[in-house]
Design a protein around this motif. Sequence first.
Motif, PDB file in Angstrom:
ATOM      1  N   ALA A  95      -1.818   7.547  -1.637  1.00  0.00           N
ATOM      2  CA  ALA A  95      -1.389   5.987  -1.042  1.00  0.00           C
ATOM      3  C   ALA A  95      -1.945   5.573   0.169  1.00  0.00           C
ATOM      4  O   ALA A  95      -2.729   6.310   0.951  1.00  0.00           O
ATOM      5  N   ARG A  96      -2.092   4.256   0.365  1.00  0.00           N
ATOM      6  CA  ARG A  96      -2.720   3.711   1.466  1.00  0.00           C
ATOM      7  C   ARG A  96      -1.862   2.480   2.040  1.00  0.00           C
ATOM      8  O   ARG A  96      -1.590   1.502   1.420  1.00  0.00           O
ATOM      9  N   PRO A  97      -1.329   2.673   3.368  1.00  0.00           N
ATOM     10  CA  PRO A  97      -0.661   1.804   3.883  1.00  0.00           C
ATOM     11  C   PRO A  97      -1.410   0.467   4.408  1.00  0.00           C
ATOM     12  O   PRO A  97      -2.702   0.487   4.193  1.00  0.00           O
ATOM     13  N   GLU A 140      16.535  -1.337  -5.564  1.00  0.00           N
ATOM     14  CA  GLU A 140      15.282  -2.367  -5.334  1.00  0.00           C
ATOM     15  C   GLU A 140      14.707  -2.323  -4.009  1.00  0.00           C
ATOM     16  O   GLU A 140      13.726  -2.731  -3.840  1.00  0.00           O
ATOM     17  N   ALA A 141      15.525  -1.573  -3.093  1.00  0.00           N
ATOM     18  CA  ALA A 141      14.770  -1.381  -1.749  1.00  0.00           C
ATOM     19  C   ALA A 141      13.700  -0.791  -1.912  1.00  0.00           C
ATOM     20  O   ALA A 141      12.798  -0.794  -0.986  1.00  0.00           O
ATOM     21  N   PHE A 142      13.435   0.297  -2.682  1.00  0.00           N
ATOM     22  CA  PHE A 142      12.251   1.121  -2.653  1.00  0.00           C
ATOM     23  C   PHE A 142      11.254   0.278  -2.801  1.00  0.00           C
ATOM     24  O   PHE A 142      10.002   0.337  -1.989  1.00  0.00           O
ATOM     25  N   GLU A 143      11.353  -0.630  -3.729  1.00  0.00           N
ATOM     26  CA  GLU A 143       9.988  -1.351  -4.060  1.00  0.00           C
ATOM     27  C   GLU A 143       9.796  -2.421  -2.942  1.00  0.00           C
ATOM     28  O   GLU A 143       8.542  -2.616  -2.662  1.00  0.00           O
ATOM     29  N   ILE A 144      10.694  -3.067  -2.400  1.00  0.00           N
ATOM     30  CA  ILE A 144      10.832  -3.768  -1.376  1.00  0.00           C
ATOM     31  C   ILE A 144       9.838  -3.333  -0.073  1.00  0.00           C
ATOM     32  O   ILE A 144       8.813  -3.770   0.436  1.00  0.00           O
ATOM     33  N   VAL A 145      10.240  -2.041   0.249  1.00  0.00           N
ATOM     34  CA  VAL A 145       9.579  -1.148   1.201  1.00  0.00           C
ATOM     35  C   VAL A 145       8.326  -0.978   1.063  1.00  0.00           C
ATOM     36  O   VAL A 145       7.421  -1.281   1.871  1.00  0.00           O
ATOM     37  N   ARG A 146       8.141  -0.606  -0.244  1.00  0.00           N
ATOM     38  CA  ARG A 146       6.773  -0.002  -0.492  1.00  0.00           C
ATOM     39  C   ARG A 146       5.511  -1.110  -0.488  1.00  0.00           C
ATOM     40  O   ARG A 146       4.610  -1.134  -0.121  1.00  0.00           O
ATOM     41  N   PHE A 195       2.939  -0.750   2.156  1.00  0.00           N
ATOM     42  CA  PHE A 195       1.659   0.048   1.510  1.00  0.00           C
ATOM     43  C   PHE A 195       0.907  -0.814   0.642  1.00  0.00           C
ATOM     44  O   PHE A 195       1.392  -1.740  -0.164  1.00  0.00           O
ATOM     45  N   GLU A 196      -0.371  -0.785   0.963  1.00  0.00           N
ATOM     46  CA  GLU A 196      -1.349  -1.743   0.211  1.00  0.00           C
ATOM     47  C   GLU A 196      -1.573  -1.309  -1.046  1.00  0.00           C
ATOM     48  O   GLU A 196      -1.644  -2.012  -2.149  1.00  0.00           O
ATOM     49  N   SER A 197      -1.520   0.075  -1.592  1.00  0.00           N
ATOM     50  CA  SER A 197      -1.546   0.625  -2.704  1.00  0.00           C
ATOM     51  C   SER A 197      -0.822   2.035  -2.620  1.00  0.00           C
ATOM     52  O   SER A 197      -0.855   2.711  -2.017  1.00  0.00           O
ATOM     53  N   SER A 198       0.018   2.158  -3.629  1.00  0.00           N
ATOM     54  CA  SER A 198       0.821   3.297  -3.739  1.00  0.00           C
ATOM     55  C   SER A 198      -0.115   4.580  -4.522  1.00  0.00           C
ATOM     56  O   SER A 198       0.587   5.711  -4.875  1.00  0.00           O
ATOM     57  N   GLY A 199      -1.220   4.349  -4.913  1.00  0.00           N
ATOM     58  CA  GLY A 199      -1.784   5.215  -5.776  1.00  0.00           C
ATOM     59  C   GLY A 199      -1.862   4.991  -7.351  1.00  0.00           C
ATOM     60  O   GLY A 199      -1.171   4.000  -7.797  1.00  0.00           O
ATOM     61  N   GLU A 200      -2.870   5.733  -7.750  1.00  0.00           N
ATOM     62  CA  GLU A 200      -2.926   5.678  -9.227  1.00  0.00           C
ATOM     63  C   GLU A 200      -1.672   6.066 -10.072  1.00  0.00           C
ATOM     64  O   GLU A 200      -1.007   7.070  -9.827  1.00  0.00           O
ATOM     65  N   ARG A 201      -1.267   5.318 -11.227  1.00  0.00           N
ATOM     66  CA  ARG A 201       0.078   5.745 -11.798  1.00  0.00           C
ATOM     67  C   ARG A 201      -0.007   7.175 -12.067  1.00  0.00           C
ATOM     68  O   ARG A 201       0.998   7.558 -11.929  1.00  0.00           O
ATOM     69  N   ALA A 202      -1.063   7.345 -12.653  1.00  0.00           N
ATOM     70  CA  ALA A 202      -1.056   8.986 -13.400  1.00  0.00           C
ATOM     71  C   ALA A 202      -0.979  10.182 -12.163  1.00  0.00           C
ATOM     72  O   ALA A 202       0.023  10.925 -12.335  1.00  0.00           O
ATOM     73  N   GLU A 203      -1.344   9.785 -10.936  1.00  0.00           N
ATOM     74  CA  GLU A 203      -1.161  10.796 -10.030  1.00  0.00           C
ATOM     75  C   GLU A 203       0.275  10.588  -9.497  1.00  0.00           C
ATOM     76  O   GLU A 203       0.767  11.549  -9.049  1.00  0.00           O
ATOM     77  N   SER A 212       9.168   5.470  -8.563  1.00  0.00           N
ATOM     78  CA  SER A 212       9.295   3.886  -7.952  1.00  0.00           C
ATOM     79  C   SER A 212       9.534   4.175  -6.428  1.00  0.00           C
ATOM     80  O   SER A 212       9.024   2.888  -5.819  1.00  0.00           O
ATOM     81  N   SER A 213       9.695   5.062  -5.825  1.00  0.00           N
ATOM     82  CA  SER A 213       9.766   5.102  -4.501  1.00  0.00           C
ATOM     83  C   SER A 213       8.518   5.814  -3.710  1.00  0.00           C
ATOM     84  O   SER A 213       8.290   5.804  -2.525  1.00  0.00           O
ATOM     85  N   TYR A 214       7.756   6.300  -4.543  1.00  0.00           N
ATOM     86  CA  TYR A 214       6.698   6.901  -3.920  1.00  0.00           C
ATOM     87  C   TYR A 214       5.801   5.882  -3.127  1.00  0.00           C
ATOM     88  O   TYR A 214       5.718   5.041  -3.546  1.00  0.00           O
ATOM     89  N   PRO A 215       5.281   6.537  -1.913  1.00  0.00           N
ATOM     90  CA  PRO A 215       5.190   7.887  -1.485  1.00  0.00           C
ATOM     91  C   PRO A 215       6.261   8.374  -0.766  1.00  0.00           C
ATOM     92  O   PRO A 215       6.271   9.339  -0.137  1.00  0.00           O
ATOM     93  N   ILE A 216       7.551   7.626  -0.524  1.00  0.00           N
ATOM     94  CA  ILE A 216       8.674   7.728   0.164  1.00  0.00           C
ATOM     95  C   ILE A 216       9.696   8.760  -0.843  1.00  0.00           C
ATOM     96  O   ILE A 216       9.900   8.179  -1.883  1.00  0.00           O
ATOM     97  N   HIS A 217      10.250   9.728  -0.381  1.00  0.00           N
ATOM     98  CA  HIS A 217      11.142  10.249  -1.322  1.00  0.00           C
ATOM     99  C   HIS A 217      12.672   9.628  -1.232  1.00  0.00           C
ATOM    100  O   HIS A 217      12.824   9.125  -0.180  1.00  0.00           O
ATOM    101  N   PRO A 218      12.976   9.555  -2.330  1.00  0.00           N
ATOM    102  CA  PRO A 218      14.472   8.709  -2.637  1.00  0.00           C
ATOM    103  C   PRO A 218      15.391   9.138  -1.731  1.00  0.00           C
ATOM    104  O   PRO A 218      16.290   8.314  -1.247  1.00  0.00           O
ATOM    105  N   GLU A 219      15.771  10.409  -1.377  1.00  0.00           N
ATOM    106  CA  GLU A 219      16.626  10.666  -0.269  1.00  0.00           C
ATOM    107  C   GLU A 219      16.479   9.959   1.039  1.00  0.00           C
ATOM    108  O   GLU A 219      17.525   9.931   1.729  1.00  0.00           O
TER     109      GLU A 219
END
Length: 953
Positions: free
Chosen positions: A10-12, A282-288, A292-300, A334-341
């Motif tokens: 990921a890249r912030p 939905e907060a996961f995606e709002i924060v991400r 983050f500019e990019s959370s990374g390739e979907r496969a990774e 959906s929350s990557y790279p932040i852990h849901p916890e």
Amino acid sequence: MSLKPWSEIARPHKDVLEGTFKQSEFAADITQVATGTAPEEYQNAEKFFSRTYITEGMRLLLISVAQRLAGQGGDPVVQLQTAFGGGKTHTMLAVYHLASRKVSTDKLMGIPPVLDEAGITELPTARMAVIDGIQLSPSQVRTYGSTTVNTLWGELAWQLLGEEGYALVADSDRDGTSPGKDSLKQLLTRAAPCVILVDELVAYIRQLELGKQYKGGTFDSNISFIQALTEALKAVPNAILLASLPESELEVGGTMGQRTLNSLEKYFARVESVWKPVGSSEAFEIVRRRLFESSGERAEVEGISRQFSDFYRQHAEKFPVETQSNEYYERLCSSYPIHPEVFDRLYEDWSTLDKFQRTRGVLQYMAIVIHRLWNDGNRDALIMPGSLPLDDANVRNKSIHYLPQGWEPVIEKEVDGPRSVPADIDGHHTLFGGVQAARRTARTIFLGSAPSTQAEMIRGVQTERILLGSVQPGQTIGVFEDVLKRLRDRLHYLYAEQDRYWLDTKPNLRREMESRKQNISERDDVIPLLKDRVGQFFRGQNHHFAGIHVFTTSADVPDDYGTGPRLVVLPLDAGYSRTETNQAYGQAEKILRNRGEQPRQKQNRLLFLAPDFDVVGRLKEQTRIYLAWRSIVTDIENGTLNQDLSHLKQSERSRDAAGQSLGQLIRETWKWLMAPVENFVKGRPELSWEVVTVPPTAPYLVKSIEEKLREEEWLVYEWSPIHLRKVLSDWYLKDGVTEISALKVWQDSCHYLYLPRLVNDQVFRNAIAQGVESEDYFGFASGKEGDRYLGFSFGRNSLADLAESSLLIERETAAAYAEKLRAAEQPTPPTGGTTSGAGGPTPPTGDTDSPLTPPGVPGGQPGGATTPPPAVTGTAKSHFYGTVELDAVKAKMDFATIMDEVVQQFTAQLGVDVTISVEIEARKKDGFDESLQRTIKENCNVLRFSSSEFEED
């Protein structure tokens, strides 16, 4: 797939990476956007939507707005009433950019699907009015060219239609009275399609004191305006109002604020469509999107998430139940790279704090965290609760900003920092330091427990959630469980109750315990307690030991034959170690060789249980901890230490836990069973020790010790006569010696370490009894007179008696003697005269060395004459009765002779009933004392005497 760190995937955003963001920019300002002075990310519609996650609630609202502006339905009034920091201003901005149409909708990320769902191909451009209750003042006018605006309705009319619109409400604006519904309807109709955004309305109206006239009108006129405006909007199909009302008491602002909110809700409720924009998921995606500019390739992302999900399923019993579902895997993605916890704790726990704004607060907090982790080169696979760099001043200050006073020293000392206890644990234990187990665990506890209050019924975070926030795939869960126990034992502000842990700003009495622990004396406190606790492991258990002596000096260990061997439990300073620094041998030998100042005789009756040298130090420490907690509980109960009920319960739990740990540690400490042995080296006995471990997990210590003694054959419970014969031949019956005192052999086995160690004399008796049943081992006699053996047994059953006169006879000697007895039993034919002739040999004359006459052999007469047995005349004798007085000193030996020579004559015959009665009479001139009387009576009862009485002469 390898577990790559989040920073490689990921890249912030640039401002997050560089730390150039301003926290105020996270607070969207609708007025700045309307006036064109907002930051680019909010001002530019295209950039705004690129960083905005359209939640389900926002999607439905935008559909409604689009339909309303197109005249195809939709709600005329939408009330945005959400919790503090719930994203309502951000939602207004989305409506503003959509309706103002400064950028074509096809360039707004996420908007084309919304319009498609609304069924709108061309969205008209709407006029915008933005009423900011904080920006406006009831006492100040606004000037637009030559026009002066006083009220909310004047401001609304000017923003929608300028001078034309203001003219419709000019009189009402100057008077401070609310315009009528028709005037507002006319205004909205001319301005349509139009959107009215009203933010912080309560903040404006609550300033109006009841009964007082302001340039902005009165309280009642403003409430009337809202009523008229909402009614007018229903009549204009392509006009819409969005108003934000607070939900939290912090935003309402006192009594007047609450009165204002109650009044507004009454009118908004008639036409409103209440909307809550942000759900926790939905907060996961709002924060991400924002961070983050990019959370990374979907496969990774899916690969990393799958490894976490599989790890949780492989260890299902260690993690919360929700981690076992596929839905949790989707949350990880959906929350990557932040852990849901992290989100769960911030949204569920931290959002309960008055100052913490939900989405805005999470954004501010996580931006600082991500910036620090990125610059530190963090290698975690996900940003987890255990990843939070609380040692960083900015992160720590942001964390305690929302908390009551007193948290900063707690974090620095007990959670994170170069001088913290977790850092010390990680630094001194490679197993923990390799994964930063202590720091990660402490950070997770802090995030999960800091927002809690003492008023909560259930406080803290469960162990399974601590592990969820700390452990990554590939790491050993047991390491983190172990470090959690160490933190519990060392931290002064960490509380533990059952399976829950929490930090607090109030000490948990551990500091008091540590202080008391230093004053506990080893000699006066530790050793007496351990002596009692060790002794408890042996109480109430059946065993063969004559005594178990815990921490007993050599003078107090009896030197006797006893009913069994004696087990000596060595004290703390006699620890056993496999290394050369062995203290156990010296102390054990001192007790073995001496009883006080006198030499010990019965050395082969002693066995030893020694403590483990390597555990003694921990045992002393644990004992001090237990004693310290015990004294704290006592002092709280009697009022010497002033603490509340919660601290009493905590100290009781700590005392009980320390006591349980102490019991386990005692078993782990006294585990070395030692047996002394002697082997002859150059003709002299040389002492050596045989040592084995007693399993510390066995439920019964004594039983486990006896099993080891039997297994190692250090203690003989059953002795074969062949082994007894070998002992006799090796040590006694040699060099012409044909008999030996049985008592001496038994006593020697108690004295000398090179002889077998028997449990008790009954084992010795049984070996003799079994041995004399055959003619293969040895003979036995209860005594000897001249050449005659009394109570001789060889090849037949016999009860072995260990009197001083009892003898064990070498086998060949016993066989010869038995043959002699059998020869003597052969009958001699009667002769007709006193001279020998061809009829046979002359019978032997009387012989003073011969035994008592065997049965059936006539007694010898002087001169060699024999007398035939008398003929039976008259009635046959059918009853025998005999009485004999025995010397009390020799009674044991004499009674054995009577049994062999008289009673056995009867029992050898068929059909003979024999009854034996023993009559004992004892006299003492001055009488028997009560103790002796009691002893005699008890023994007589046990031996089933038919009568036993003491009488006066």
